[in-house]
Design a protein around this motif. Structure first.
Motif, short mmCIF file in Angstrom:
data_model
loop_
_atom_site.label_atom_id
_atom_site.label_comp_id
_atom_site.label_asym_id
_atom_site.label_seq_id
_atom_site.Cartn_x
_atom_site.Cartn_y
_atom_site.Cartn_z
N PHE A 118 -1.90 -1.88 -7.59
CA PHE A 118 -2.87 -2.67 -6.83
C PHE A 118 -4.29 -2.23 -7.16
O PHE A 118 -5.18 -3.06 -7.40
N GLU A 119 -4.53 -0.94 -7.18
CA GLU A 119 -5.88 -0.42 -7.49
C GLU A 119 -6.24 -0.67 -8.95
O GLU A 119 -7.39 -0.98 -9.26
N PHE A 125 0.80 -1.22 0.00
CA PHE A 125 0.00 0.00 0.00
C PHE A 125 0.83 1.27 0.00
O PHE A 125 0.29 2.35 -0.16
N VAL A 160 0.61 0.97 -4.58
CA VAL A 160 -0.82 1.22 -4.42
C VAL A 160 -1.51 1.44 -5.77
O VAL A 160 -2.61 0.96 -5.98
N ILE A 161 -0.86 2.12 -6.71
CA ILE A 161 -1.48 2.37 -8.02
C ILE A 161 -1.65 1.07 -8.81
O ILE A 161 -2.76 0.79 -9.30
N SER A 173 -7.31 -4.21 -9.28
CA SER A 173 -8.65 -4.45 -8.73
C SER A 173 -9.72 -3.96 -9.71
O SER A 173 -10.77 -4.61 -9.87
N ILE A 174 -9.48 -2.86 -10.41
CA ILE A 174 -10.43 -2.38 -11.42
C ILE A 174 -10.48 -3.36 -12.59
O ILE A 174 -11.56 -3.66 -13.13
#
Length: 167
Positions: free
Chosen positions: A146-147, A139, A143-144, A150-151
Protein backbone atom coordinates in the motif's frame (compact mmCIF):
# COMPACT_ATOMS: atom_id res chain seq x y z
CA UNK A 1 -36.67 -18.31 -5.53
CA UNK A 2 -35.93 -15.60 -3.04
CA UNK A 3 -35.85 -11.90 -3.79
CA UNK A 4 -32.06 -11.92 -3.58
CA UNK A 5 -31.79 -14.63 -6.22
CA UNK A 6 -34.22 -12.81 -8.51
CA UNK A 7 -32.24 -9.59 -8.10
CA UNK A 8 -28.98 -11.45 -8.75
CA UNK A 9 -30.25 -12.98 -11.99
CA UNK A 10 -31.76 -9.68 -13.11
CA UNK A 11 -28.50 -7.80 -12.48
CA UNK A 12 -26.51 -10.57 -14.20
CA UNK A 13 -28.73 -10.49 -17.28
CA UNK A 14 -28.59 -6.68 -17.32
CA UNK A 15 -24.79 -6.71 -17.07
CA UNK A 16 -24.39 -9.26 -19.87
CA UNK A 17 -26.90 -7.51 -22.15
CA UNK A 18 -25.30 -4.12 -21.53
CA UNK A 19 -21.81 -5.50 -22.14
CA UNK A 20 -22.96 -6.96 -25.44
CA UNK A 21 -24.52 -3.62 -26.35
CA UNK A 22 -21.18 -1.92 -25.65
CA UNK A 23 -19.64 -4.14 -28.30
CA UNK A 24 -22.51 -4.01 -30.80
CA UNK A 25 -23.33 -0.28 -30.69
CA UNK A 26 -22.16 1.64 -33.74
CA UNK A 27 -22.18 5.00 -31.95
CA UNK A 28 -19.30 5.37 -29.44
CA UNK A 29 -21.37 7.62 -27.17
CA UNK A 30 -24.03 4.91 -26.93
CA UNK A 31 -21.29 2.39 -26.08
CA UNK A 32 -20.13 4.56 -23.19
CA UNK A 33 -23.68 4.91 -21.92
CA UNK A 34 -24.15 1.14 -22.04
CA UNK A 35 -20.87 0.77 -20.14
CA UNK A 36 -22.29 2.99 -17.41
CA UNK A 37 -25.24 0.58 -17.15
CA UNK A 38 -22.72 -2.28 -16.78
CA UNK A 39 -21.02 -0.45 -13.92
CA UNK A 40 -24.35 0.16 -12.18
CA UNK A 41 -25.27 -3.51 -12.42
CA UNK A 42 -21.86 -4.55 -11.07
CA UNK A 43 -22.37 -2.15 -8.17
CA UNK A 44 -25.66 -3.91 -7.54
CA UNK A 45 -23.76 -7.20 -7.33
CA UNK A 46 -21.38 -5.63 -4.80
CA UNK A 47 -24.34 -4.59 -2.68
CA UNK A 48 -25.71 -8.14 -2.84
CA UNK A 49 -22.32 -9.34 -1.57
CA UNK A 50 -22.56 -6.91 1.37
CA UNK A 51 -19.65 -4.87 -0.01
CA UNK A 52 -21.21 -1.43 0.15
CA UNK A 53 -17.87 0.38 0.10
CA UNK A 54 -16.85 -1.28 -3.17
CA UNK A 55 -20.25 -0.48 -4.67
CA UNK A 56 -19.95 3.22 -3.86
CA UNK A 57 -16.32 3.41 -4.99
CA UNK A 58 -17.27 1.65 -8.24
CA UNK A 59 -20.04 4.17 -8.88
CA UNK A 60 -17.98 7.23 -7.98
CA UNK A 61 -14.74 6.28 -9.71
CA UNK A 62 -15.86 4.32 -12.76
CA UNK A 63 -19.43 5.35 -13.55
CA UNK A 64 -18.72 8.91 -12.46
CA UNK A 65 -15.21 10.08 -13.24
CA UNK A 66 -13.91 7.63 -15.84
CA UNK A 67 -17.07 7.58 -17.96
CA UNK A 68 -17.29 11.38 -17.99
CA UNK A 69 -13.69 11.44 -19.19
CA UNK A 70 -14.51 8.87 -21.90
CA UNK A 71 -17.49 10.92 -23.04
CA UNK A 72 -15.41 14.10 -23.28
CA UNK A 73 -12.65 12.34 -25.24
CA UNK A 74 -15.12 10.74 -27.64
CA UNK A 75 -16.92 14.03 -28.22
CA UNK A 76 -13.66 15.89 -28.78
CA UNK A 77 -12.30 13.30 -31.24
CA UNK A 78 -15.17 13.82 -33.73
CA UNK A 79 -15.19 10.24 -34.96
CA UNK A 80 -16.48 9.72 -38.49
CA UNK A 81 -16.86 6.54 -40.54
CA UNK A 82 -14.54 7.98 -43.19
CA UNK A 83 -11.67 8.59 -40.73
CA UNK A 84 -11.95 5.22 -39.00
CA UNK A 85 -9.63 2.57 -40.45
CA UNK A 86 -11.45 -0.54 -41.66
CA UNK A 87 -10.24 -3.85 -40.26
CA UNK A 88 -9.92 -6.83 -42.54
CA UNK A 89 -11.58 -10.16 -41.76
CA UNK A 90 -8.30 -11.77 -40.60
CA UNK A 91 -8.00 -9.28 -37.72
CA UNK A 92 -11.65 -9.86 -36.78
CA UNK A 93 -11.11 -13.64 -36.83
CA UNK A 94 -8.02 -13.27 -34.63
CA UNK A 95 -10.10 -11.23 -32.16
CA UNK A 96 -12.81 -13.90 -32.02
CA UNK A 97 -10.22 -16.66 -31.49
CA UNK A 98 -8.47 -14.65 -28.74
CA UNK A 99 -11.81 -13.99 -27.04
CA UNK A 100 -12.71 -17.70 -27.12
CA UNK A 101 -9.31 -18.61 -25.67
CA UNK A 102 -9.76 -16.04 -22.89
CA UNK A 103 -13.21 -17.46 -22.13
CA UNK A 104 -11.69 -20.95 -21.94
CA UNK A 105 -9.07 -19.73 -19.46
CA UNK A 106 -11.75 -18.06 -17.32
CA UNK A 107 -13.94 -21.16 -17.30
CA UNK A 108 -11.03 -23.42 -16.35
CA UNK A 109 -9.95 -21.02 -13.60
CA UNK A 110 -13.45 -20.97 -12.12
CA UNK A 111 -13.72 -24.76 -12.25
CA UNK A 112 -10.37 -25.31 -10.55
CA UNK A 113 -10.90 -22.68 -7.83
CA UNK A 114 -10.54 -23.97 -4.28
CA UNK A 115 -12.94 -22.89 -1.54
CA UNK A 116 -11.25 -20.77 1.10
CA UNK A 117 -12.35 -21.61 4.64
CA UNK A 118 -11.67 -18.13 6.05
CA UNK A 119 -13.86 -16.39 3.52
CA UNK A 120 -16.62 -18.93 4.09
CA UNK A 121 -16.54 -18.17 7.83
CA UNK A 122 -16.77 -14.44 7.12
CA UNK A 123 -19.64 -15.00 4.70
CA UNK A 124 -21.66 -16.72 7.40
CA UNK A 125 -21.27 -13.77 9.78
CA UNK A 126 -22.08 -11.17 7.11
CA UNK A 127 -18.96 -9.11 7.85
CA UNK A 128 -17.04 -9.76 4.64
CA UNK A 129 -17.66 -6.48 2.82
CA UNK A 130 -17.50 -4.01 5.69
CA UNK A 131 -15.01 -1.16 5.58
CA UNK A 132 -13.64 -2.05 9.02
CA UNK A 133 -12.49 -5.48 7.82
CA UNK A 134 -11.10 -4.00 4.60
CA UNK A 135 -9.09 -1.47 6.59
CA UNK A 136 -7.75 -4.11 8.96
CA UNK A 137 -6.57 -6.34 6.13
CA UNK A 138 -5.17 -3.42 4.13
CA UNK A 139 -3.15 -1.91 6.96
CA UNK A 140 -2.20 -5.15 8.72
CA UNK A 141 -1.36 -7.57 5.91
CA UNK A 142 -0.71 -5.28 2.93
CA UNK A 143 0.78 -2.13 4.47
CA UNK A 144 4.09 -2.34 2.55
CA UNK A 145 2.51 -2.73 -0.92
CA UNK A 146 0.00 0.00 0.00
CA UNK A 147 2.78 2.45 0.90
CA UNK A 148 4.85 1.49 -2.14
CA UNK A 149 1.89 2.13 -4.44
CA UNK A 150 1.32 5.52 -2.82
CA UNK A 151 4.98 6.43 -3.50
CA UNK A 152 4.55 5.22 -7.08
CA UNK A 153 1.44 7.38 -7.55
CA UNK A 154 3.19 10.39 -6.02
CA UNK A 155 6.17 10.00 -8.35
CA UNK A 156 3.80 9.64 -11.32
CA UNK A 157 2.05 12.90 -10.36
CA UNK A 158 5.37 14.70 -10.01
CA UNK A 159 6.47 13.30 -13.39
CA UNK A 160 3.24 14.46 -15.04
CA UNK A 161 3.74 17.98 -13.63
CA UNK A 162 7.35 18.07 -14.82
CA UNK A 163 6.43 16.84 -18.31
CA UNK A 164 3.48 19.22 -18.59
CA UNK A 165 5.42 22.23 -17.33
CA UNK A 166 6.48 24.68 -20.02
CA UNK A 167 10.10 25.69 -20.31
Amino acid sequence: MTATEILFWFLSALALFSALMVLVSKNPVHSVLWLIVVFFSISGHYILLNAQFLAIVNLIVYAGAIMVLFLFVIMLMNLNNSTEPQKNSLVKLAGVVAGCLLLTVFVSAVRSAQEIKDSQALMNTGDIGLIENLGKVLFRDYVIPFELSSILFLSAMVGAVVIGKKE
